[in-house]
Design an enzyme around this catalytic site. Structure first.
Site, PDB file in Angstrom:
ATOM      1  N   SER A   1       7.129   9.538  39.361  1.00 50.99           N
ATOM      2  CA  SER A   1       6.836  10.767  40.101  1.00 50.99           C
ATOM      3  C   SER A   1       6.681  11.959  39.156  1.00 50.99           C
ATOM      4  CB  SER A   1       7.953  11.073  41.100  1.00 50.99           C
ATOM      5  OG  SER A   1       8.160   9.981  41.958  1.00 50.99           O
TER       6      SER A   1
HETATM    7  N1  SAH Z   1      11.685   6.764  41.698  1.00 48.34           N
HETATM    8  C1  SAH Z   1      10.603   6.244  40.895  1.00 48.34           C
HETATM    9  C2  SAH Z   1       9.232   6.494  41.489  1.00 48.34           C
HETATM   10  C3  SAH Z   1       8.907   5.395  42.294  1.00 48.34           C
HETATM   11  S1  SAH Z   1       7.313   5.182  42.999  1.00 48.34           S
HETATM   12  C4  SAH Z   1      10.641   6.772  39.483  1.00 48.34           C
HETATM   13  O1  SAH Z   1      11.434   7.673  39.207  1.00 48.34           O
HETATM   14  O2  SAH Z   1       9.891   6.270  38.658  1.00 48.34           O
HETATM   15  C5  SAH Z   1       7.876   4.345  44.484  1.00 48.34           C
HETATM   16  C6  SAH Z   1       8.538   3.005  44.265  1.00 48.34           C
HETATM   17  O3  SAH Z   1       8.947   2.546  45.559  1.00 48.34           O
HETATM   18  C7  SAH Z   1       7.620   1.925  43.703  1.00 48.34           C
HETATM   19  O4  SAH Z   1       8.206   1.359  42.565  1.00 48.34           O
HETATM   20  C8  SAH Z   1       7.510   0.906  44.847  1.00 48.34           C
HETATM   21  O5  SAH Z   1       7.399  -0.434  44.400  1.00 48.34           O
HETATM   22  C9  SAH Z   1       8.828   1.134  45.588  1.00 48.34           C
HETATM   23  N2  SAH Z   1       8.828   0.699  46.987  1.00 48.34           N
HETATM   24  C10 SAH Z   1       7.809   0.726  47.883  1.00 48.34           C
HETATM   25  N3  SAH Z   1       8.211   0.247  49.076  1.00 48.34           N
HETATM   26  C11 SAH Z   1       9.534  -0.083  48.937  1.00 48.34           C
HETATM   27  C12 SAH Z   1      10.512  -0.641  49.821  1.00 48.34           C
HETATM   28  N4  SAH Z   1      10.230  -0.955  51.074  1.00 48.34           N
HETATM   29  N5  SAH Z   1      11.756  -0.837  49.321  1.00 48.34           N
HETATM   30  C13 SAH Z   1      12.083  -0.527  48.036  1.00 48.34           C
HETATM   31  N6  SAH Z   1      11.201  -0.009  47.160  1.00 48.34           N
HETATM   32  C14 SAH Z   1       9.928   0.202  47.600  1.00 48.34           C
END
Ligand code: SAH
Length: 215
Positions: free
Chosen positions: A65
């Protein structure tokens, strides 16, 4: 293997100032952004990109992000040392490390096995130790509930009931809600069955995915 040079530290100080100028005022949050070496979290450690205030692609079609967004959500969470915090969407692990810098006990769920494995290995190499789980974030983490704070770092089509119910009374959930564009939303648990919902403007996230086989 991972090097944090004066040059990186200098770029990070500038990033902190950029995020401050954009309206983040919580000094603890700014300090955490200033501490966590974001260039460690990128696929290829392109200096320029790591300390720009932008989202960036990581493995498995996902993104790390934007620092401003991380700071904004973290500020909304109002973390106090020792609080139990659940993150949905571990991704690169960057947000989890920011939470840990603020003294939270961090639990984080990722649904992509490849990312979960990679991030778990990586975080232990750089010395951050949030508890990582491979699973479906829509369900939360019932066996470790309740949590004081919950943060969802992917765009959710709705507010999952299970997450609301895993908050302590007085606890808070921060979640971007919506399909194409998301409205940053906070849900504060006022009592067993009362929740206060507030909205904080538009953001854009990768989607929180549903119905994955085997989860
Ligand atoms: N917090 C992260 C940004 C993540 S982007 C950072 O600091 O880098 C969003 C993430 O959510 C992705 O890795 C995606 O695979 C995950 N995601 C999507 N749907 C999800 C779900 N149902 N449960 C857990 N993770 C999920």
């Amino acid at each position: 293997m991972y090097q944090d040079t004066y040059r990186h530290q200098g770029m990070r100080r500038k990033l902190v100032e950029t995020v401050r100028m954009k309206g983040i005022s919580d000094e603890n949050v700014l300090q955490a952004i200033g501490k966590v070496p974001r260039h460690f979290f990128m696929e290829s450690s392109f200096l320029e990109h790591a300390y720009e205030d932008n989202a960036f692609p990581i493995a498995a079609g996902q993104t790390i992000s934007q620092p401003y967004t991380v700071a904004f959500m973290t500020q909304l969470l109002e973390i106090k040392r020792g609080e139990k915090v659940l993150e949905i969407g571990t991704g690169s692990g960057y947000q989890a490390c920011i939470l840990q810098e603020l003294g939270a006990k961090v639990f984080s769920i990722e649904r992509q096995k490849e990312l979960y494995d990679k991030t778990k290995r990586f975080l232990s190499q750089i010395g951050y130790v949030p508890k990582l789980f491979f699973g479906d974030g829509y369900k939360g983490l019932p066996s470790f509930a309740p949590f004081t704070k919950i943060i969802v770092t992917a765009g959710a089509p709705f507010i999952p009931e299970a997450l609301k119910l895993q908050l302590v009374v007085g606890g808070k959930l921060v979640i971007p809600v919506g399909e194409d564009i998301q409205i940053m939303t906070t849900v504060t648990r006022l009592s067993a069955d009362e929740f206060e919902i507030r909205e904080w403007g538009n953001f854009r996230f990768v989607p929180l995915l549903q119905n994955r086989e085997g989860l």
